[in-house]
Design a protein around this motif. Structure first.
Motif, PDB file in Angstrom:
ATOM      1  N   ARG A   1      25.785  15.604  41.759  1.00 20.70           N
ATOM      2  CA  ARG A   1      24.456  15.532  41.148  1.00 20.70           C
ATOM      3  C   ARG A   1      23.372  15.923  42.135  1.00 20.70           C
ATOM      4  O   ARG A   1      22.334  16.443  41.753  1.00 20.70           O
ATOM      5  CB  ARG A   1      24.175  14.103  40.681  1.00 20.70           C
ATOM      6  CG  ARG A   1      24.948  13.706  39.447  1.00 20.70           C
ATOM      7  CD  ARG A   1      24.798  12.212  39.275  1.00 20.70           C
ATOM      8  NE  ARG A   1      25.741  11.693  38.298  1.00 20.70           N
ATOM      9  CZ  ARG A   1      25.401  11.408  37.053  1.00 20.70           C
ATOM     10  NH1 ARG A   1      24.176  11.612  36.639  1.00 20.70           N
ATOM     11  NH2 ARG A   1      26.295  10.927  36.224  1.00 20.70           N
TER      12      ARG A   1
ATOM     13  N   ASN B   1      15.391  14.719  40.264  1.00 21.05           N
ATOM     14  CA  ASN B   1      16.390  14.756  39.216  1.00 21.05           C
ATOM     15  C   ASN B   1      17.160  13.443  39.118  1.00 21.05           C
ATOM     16  O   ASN B   1      17.313  12.850  38.049  1.00 21.05           O
ATOM     17  CB  ASN B   1      17.331  15.925  39.557  1.00 21.05           C
ATOM     18  CG  ASN B   1      18.344  16.155  38.473  1.00 21.05           C
ATOM     19  OD1 ASN B   1      18.056  15.898  37.317  1.00 21.05           O
ATOM     20  ND2 ASN B   1      19.511  16.627  38.863  1.00 21.05           N
ATOM     21  N   ILE B   2      17.601  12.938  40.283  1.00 25.32           N
ATOM     22  CA  ILE B   2      18.482  11.766  40.241  1.00 25.32           C
ATOM     23  C   ILE B   2      17.680  10.497  39.945  1.00 25.32           C
ATOM     24  O   ILE B   2      18.151   9.596  39.249  1.00 25.32           O
ATOM     25  CB  ILE B   2      19.294  11.664  41.557  1.00 25.32           C
ATOM     26  CG1 ILE B   2      20.551  10.865  41.300  1.00 25.32           C
ATOM     27  CG2 ILE B   2      18.481  11.064  42.675  1.00 25.32           C
ATOM     28  CD1 ILE B   2      21.639  11.145  42.277  1.00 25.32           C
TER      29      ILE B   2
ATOM     30  N   ASP C   1      15.137  10.416  38.040  1.00 25.59           N
ATOM     31  CA  ASP C   1      14.966  10.525  36.596  1.00 25.59           C
ATOM     32  C   ASP C   1      16.188  10.033  35.840  1.00 25.59           C
ATOM     33  O   ASP C   1      16.087   9.251  34.917  1.00 25.59           O
ATOM     34  CB  ASP C   1      14.760  12.006  36.230  1.00 25.59           C
ATOM     35  CG  ASP C   1      13.322  12.268  35.868  1.00 25.59           C
ATOM     36  OD1 ASP C   1      12.477  11.411  36.195  1.00 25.59           O
ATOM     37  OD2 ASP C   1      13.055  13.332  35.269  1.00 25.59           O
ATOM     38  N   GLN C   2      17.360  10.563  36.255  1.00 26.35           N
ATOM     39  CA  GLN C   2      18.594  10.257  35.540  1.00 26.35           C
ATOM     40  C   GLN C   2      18.890   8.774  35.480  1.00 26.35           C
ATOM     41  O   GLN C   2      19.347   8.259  34.478  1.00 26.35           O
ATOM     42  CB  GLN C   2      19.774  10.959  36.221  1.00 26.35           C
ATOM     43  CG  GLN C   2      19.899  12.409  35.856  1.00 26.35           C
ATOM     44  CD  GLN C   2      21.104  13.029  36.533  1.00 26.35           C
ATOM     45  OE1 GLN C   2      22.013  12.329  36.953  1.00 26.35           O
ATOM     46  NE2 GLN C   2      21.090  14.339  36.621  1.00 26.35           N
ATOM     47  N   PHE C   3      18.647   8.075  36.597  1.00 25.40           N
ATOM     48  CA  PHE C   3      19.011   6.665  36.637  1.00 25.40           C
ATOM     49  C   PHE C   3      17.818   5.753  36.407  1.00 25.40           C
ATOM     50  O   PHE C   3      17.924   4.548  36.560  1.00 25.40           O
ATOM     51  CB  PHE C   3      19.693   6.325  37.973  1.00 25.40           C
ATOM     52  CG  PHE C   3      21.007   7.008  38.147  1.00 25.40           C
ATOM     53  CD1 PHE C   3      22.090   6.657  37.353  1.00 25.40           C
ATOM     54  CD2 PHE C   3      21.173   8.019  39.076  1.00 25.40           C
ATOM     55  CE1 PHE C   3      23.303   7.293  37.493  1.00 25.40           C
ATOM     56  CE2 PHE C   3      22.388   8.660  39.222  1.00 25.40           C
ATOM     57  CZ  PHE C   3      23.459   8.302  38.424  1.00 25.40           C
ATOM     58  N   GLN C   4      16.676   6.335  36.095  1.00 22.82           N
ATOM     59  CA  GLN C   4      15.477   5.541  35.838  1.00 22.82           C
ATOM     60  C   GLN C   4      15.192   4.570  36.978  1.00 22.82           C
ATOM     61  O   GLN C   4      14.893   3.403  36.778  1.00 22.82           O
ATOM     62  CB  GLN C   4      15.640   4.767  34.515  1.00 22.82           C
ATOM     63  CG  GLN C   4      15.345   5.637  33.296  1.00 22.82           C
ATOM     64  CD  GLN C   4      13.909   6.139  33.294  1.00 22.82           C
ATOM     65  OE1 GLN C   4      12.975   5.351  33.329  1.00 22.82           O
ATOM     66  NE2 GLN C   4      13.725   7.450  33.325  1.00 22.82           N
TER      67      GLN C   4
END
Lengths: 549, 329
Positions: free
Chosen positions: A143, A204-205, A207-210
């Motif tokens: 990721r 990005n990361i 965002d993905q894991f909030q």
């Protein structure tokens, strides 16, 4: 533990942190408050000494040796971290609050493989077994867009590049899926082109894991890409806080406005030098190598009197190596260096005192370039004595004159040691030492990259003024294109030991560019919050278009 | 070996072998210089074995004849070359005092000395490293100060004094024998028991140095960013020291251990004398008194060998402990 979405994740109230120097405690953070909601990114900006890092660490309930929290509270998800016993804090650190440090190279343990350092927190906190954590590491490496995610974890830190390490460290911080990550200047040590990749991966990361984050930096354009809200700090005090877009559009406080203004400084470009005029320095077809590895290939450029030539490129592009060839520290395999039309001996050992005197250097780390045991007077006086043979009163007068030139009051500074100077003052002493030899040319190697923007601007202005007064030629090595804009007349772009493009600054900053120059230029963060998103989209589109043809 | 190490395990091993070979070569040069120094130093010793053995009443003629018989009348460079030539063929010569081959004389003594040194090292090295870890964990605490006080006291007293104190405390009360005599038939356990007091004395003498270096090397690293990172990962203080600081502190620790092991082999004369232990140091001192030059020279050369080999080992181990040197880019 219950997670309710309407209570803030982190609340810092009226926090005072003191640091000890010379047996007395003085304030580093003076009554700062902040709240952070789940999934939110707060940008903390300010110059060095603003207390950003101290505040960031305090958000983890941690203070460095010699610092203490004197009052105020830090509440993380209902737990007060200031009064909590070590065990309670240790339970949260690494598992629910994680940290990404500025220098990944220094913050990874050199004795262990990346994957072992990744799995350590999950295993120690009991959140997963080593095997599960190792599988997760591969997933996160992927990721974070690390090359060879399956195997990169088995490398030692020294076997991985700086940008990759920084991404590996972000992956490591994610290992326990924390609620909060503190990013402490994670891209400051990276080149612009690498910085983009790391910024994109981090955003990005998160965002993905909030994941909620506190993003600490001194670079406004960077924080504009990353943060939902921005808080500005100055010497431990809060200046102002606002939503990112609002803060960028209309900063309220004068200090914030001054930070915004720094980037607008630019020197008026000197007209192109007369080609018939003899250049002060002429690098001709230089090829050089460290051992069997060639690091410079056929490098040529000229530097004229009263002109500043900026040499730009990423780390490893051969900028500093070129300086080493010019100063004679690294004799070239082929080619030569002409000074005022006559060839300099390749090795500094065989150059005359006068040849050495005329080319001086100023270094990036003024800290390590000044002898800590000598006073400013001794440091500046030595070259005056050595090259010009001045003694006694004449020597003292000359040193005082030099200090006046760099805008330091001789009466105040002559007897000081480097440890009693600020970063900007140290760099000024470095300049005075170079001037003391009465050179015709000065090589400036990243002289402002360790300094804050405002201090750096002062140094650039000083160099500009001195050039006019003393007819100097500058070779200005930098990876920062904003600095190039501010100081250069001509630009030499280097990549992998080759000169990619060279010419007047105005030509360089107007399209069409060489593809690599274009990459460098487009990678400089801009103060537009959508800049990174747009850029990544544009690059992806270009790549698609390219793959279709 | 995975590709990312850039270098196969075989290459790594090969470069280590090359390093060992080079250091061994340098060690041989060192030993050659040492042999010159030993010979020169012994030449400068006053006295003469012929006079020593024949006594005061000997006539100059008998002394001269005896010297000729022992080869002492030859010029010194000839005697040096003969000595060196002998050593290169593995022949240390014969003792002047009793005519026995020196290799026989030394072999037993050397193994006794090595046994005692290993015994003391087996206790002191783990003890020093564990104490070093503990005091850096509880640095600046009462425990830290107490350990420092005790170890520094034991290093500050002369060895014979420590030895006599131990005899008073542990031998007079009958727990351990004060004479470390070795008998051929004794079991291993019995030998360990008999030589416990000299081993303990040596342990007390060398532990402080190694412990303090372990402590200093670890504490030196505690300000590093990667230690801060380990703290911010919520690791326990013990794990931070053992897992994160210690592996990076090995190089200086290994070097101090090597120095102390060399001391255990070469510097234990006083302890051997106090406990009447038949080691190499005692043999050397006796031989100096008797002007038994070849034995003195052989013993000195063996001591020099011990230093060279231990330092070589320390260098190799320091290299092995550093992944930067083993796993190149």
């Amino acid at each position: 533990m219950t997670k309710t979405s309407n209570t803030p994740l982190l609340t810092i109230k009226d926090l005072y942190i003191e640091g000890r120097a010379d047996e007395t405690w003085s304030g580093i953070v003076n009554g700062v408050s902040l709240t952070l909601n789940r999934g939110e990114v707060l940008g903390l900006i300010g110059e060095s000494g603003a207390g950003k890092s101290t505040l960031g660490l305090a958000a983890m309930g941690y203070t460095r040796d010699g610092c203490r929290i004197s009052s105020g509270s830090v509440t993380f998800d209902g737990t007060d971290l200031v009064g909590a016993p070590g065990k309670t804090k240790r339970h949260l650190l690494g598992s629910r609050i994680a940290y990404v440090a500025q220098s990944a190279a220094a913050s990874f343990n050199p004795a262990h493989r990346l994957i072992d350092q990744f799995t350590e927190a999950p295993v120690q906190h009991g959140t997963s077994s080593r095997d599960v954590a190792a599988k997760d590491a591969v997933d996160l490496y992927q990721r974070m867009r690390l090359p060879d995610p399956e195997t990169i974890g088995f490398r030692y830190p020294h076997q991985v590049s700086g940008g990759q390490l920084q991404r590996a460290m972000t992956a490591m911080a994610m290992a326990c899926r924390p609620d909060l990550i503190i990013f402490d200047e994670p891209t400051t040590a990276l080149d612009v082109t690498t910085q983009i990749e790391v910024l994109a991966a981090i955003r990005n990361i998160v965002d993905q894991f909030q994941t909620a984050a506190i993003y600490i930096t001194h670079d406004l354009a960077v924080v504009a890409q990353m943060a939902d809200r921005i808080k500005v700090l100055l010497r431990g005090d809060e200046v102002e806080e606002a939503e990112t877009a609002a803060m960028l559009a209309s900063p309220q406080e004068d200090y914030t406005k001054s930070l915004w203004a720094v980037r607008s400084h630019a020197r008026t470009e000197q007209p192109a030098a007369d080609r018939a005029e003899m250049p002060v320095l002429s690098v001709q077809n230089v090829t050089a190598a460290y051992g069997p590895i060639k690091v410079l290939h056929d490098v040529s450029f000229d530097i004229h009197k009263r002109r500043t030539v900026a040499v730009v490129g990423e780390s490893g592009s051969g900028k500093s190596t070129t300086a080493r060839v010019i100063t004679g520290l690294l004799p070239p395999l082929e080619g030569q260096v002409l000074f005022n039309g006559s060839a300099l001996p390749p090795n500094y050992k065989t150059r005359s005192g006068d040849q050495l005197r005329k080319v001086q250097m100023i270094y990036q780390m003024a800290d390590t370039a000044l002898n800590p045991k000598q006073t400013v007077g001794q440091i500046v006086g030595r070259p005056v004595q050595f090259y010009l043979g001045l003694r006694g009163q004449a020597l003292r007068d000359r040193v005082a004159e030099l200090l006046n030139m760099i805008e330091l009051e001789p009466g105040d500074f002559l007897e000081r040691l480097p440890s009693e100077l600020s970063g900007g003052q140290k760099q000024r002493v470095g300049i005075a030492r170079a001037l003391a030899a009465e050179p015709q040319m000065i090589i400036c190697d990243e002289v402002t990259s360790a300094l804050d923007q405002i201090v750096a601007e002062g140094i650039l202005k000083l160099l500009d003024r001195l050039q006019g007064e003393l007819d100097l030629a500058y070779m200005f090595i930098t990876h920062d294109l904003a600095t190039v804009k501010a100081i250069a007349d001509e630009v030499v772009v280097m990549q992998s030991g080759k000169v990619i493009e060279q010419g007047q600054k105005s030509a360089m900053f107007t399209p069409p560019h060489d593809p690599y120059t274009e990459l460098l230029l487009s990678s400089v963060p801009e103060m537009d919050p959508d800049w990174l998103t747009d850029l990544l989209k544009r690059r992806a589109d270009d790549a698609n278009a390219y793959s279709k043809t | 070996m995975p590709f990312w190490d850039g270098q196969s395990r075989g290459d790594v091993l090969q470069s280590i072998w090359i390093m060992i070979a080079r250091r061994l070569g340098l060690g041989l040069v060192t030993l050659f210089v040492v042999s010159l120094l030993i010979f020169a130093a012994v030449e400068m010793l006053p006295g003469d074995i012929a006079e020593e053995i024949l006594g005061q009443s000997a006539t100059p003629e008998t002394v001269a004849a005896f010297r000729r018989e022992l080869g002492l009348d030859l010029p010194s460079y000839q005697r040096y070359l003969a000595w060196l030539g002998g050593i290169l063929q593995g022949d240390f010569g014969t003792s002047l005092a009793n005519g026995r081959p020196i290799s026989d004389l030394i072999a037993g003594r050397l193994s006794n000395t090595l046994f005692l040194a290993l015994y003391a090292a087996a206790i002191s090295v783990p003890l020093a490293i564990s104490l070093g870890i503990l005091v850096s964990l509880y640095r600046n605490s009462l425990f830290d100060r107490a350990v420092n006080l005790i170890t520094l006291s034991s290093i500050s007293f002369p060895e014979f004094f420590v030895a006599y104190i131990l005899i008073v405390l542990l031998s007079q009360s009958g727990y351990f024998p004060s004479l470390a005599t070795l008998s051929p038939g004794a079991t291993f356990a019995e030998t360990l028991y008999r030589t416990f007091l000299p081993a303990l004395t040596l342990t007390l003498v060398v532990t402080a140095h190694m412990m303090r270096m372990t402590r200093a090397a670890i504490i030196n690293l505690l300000a590093s960013p990667y230690i801060e990172m380990a703290r911010l990962k919520g690791l326990s203080p013990g794990r931070i020291i053992v897992k994160h600081a210690l592996p990076n502190a090995f190089a200086p620790i290994i070097n101090v251990i090597a120095l102390n092991l060399a001391y255990l082999i070469t510097g234990v004369v006083v302890v051997e004398v106090v406990f009447v232990y038949p080691g190499l140091g005692q043999l050397m001192v006796d031989s100096v008194a008797k002007r038994d030059i070849p034995v003195v020279q052989a013993a000195a050369l063996i001591f020099a060998c011990a230093y060279v080999l231990l330092n070589l080992t320390a260098d190799v181990l320091s290299t092995l402990s550093n992944p930067r040197l083993i796993h190149t880019r």
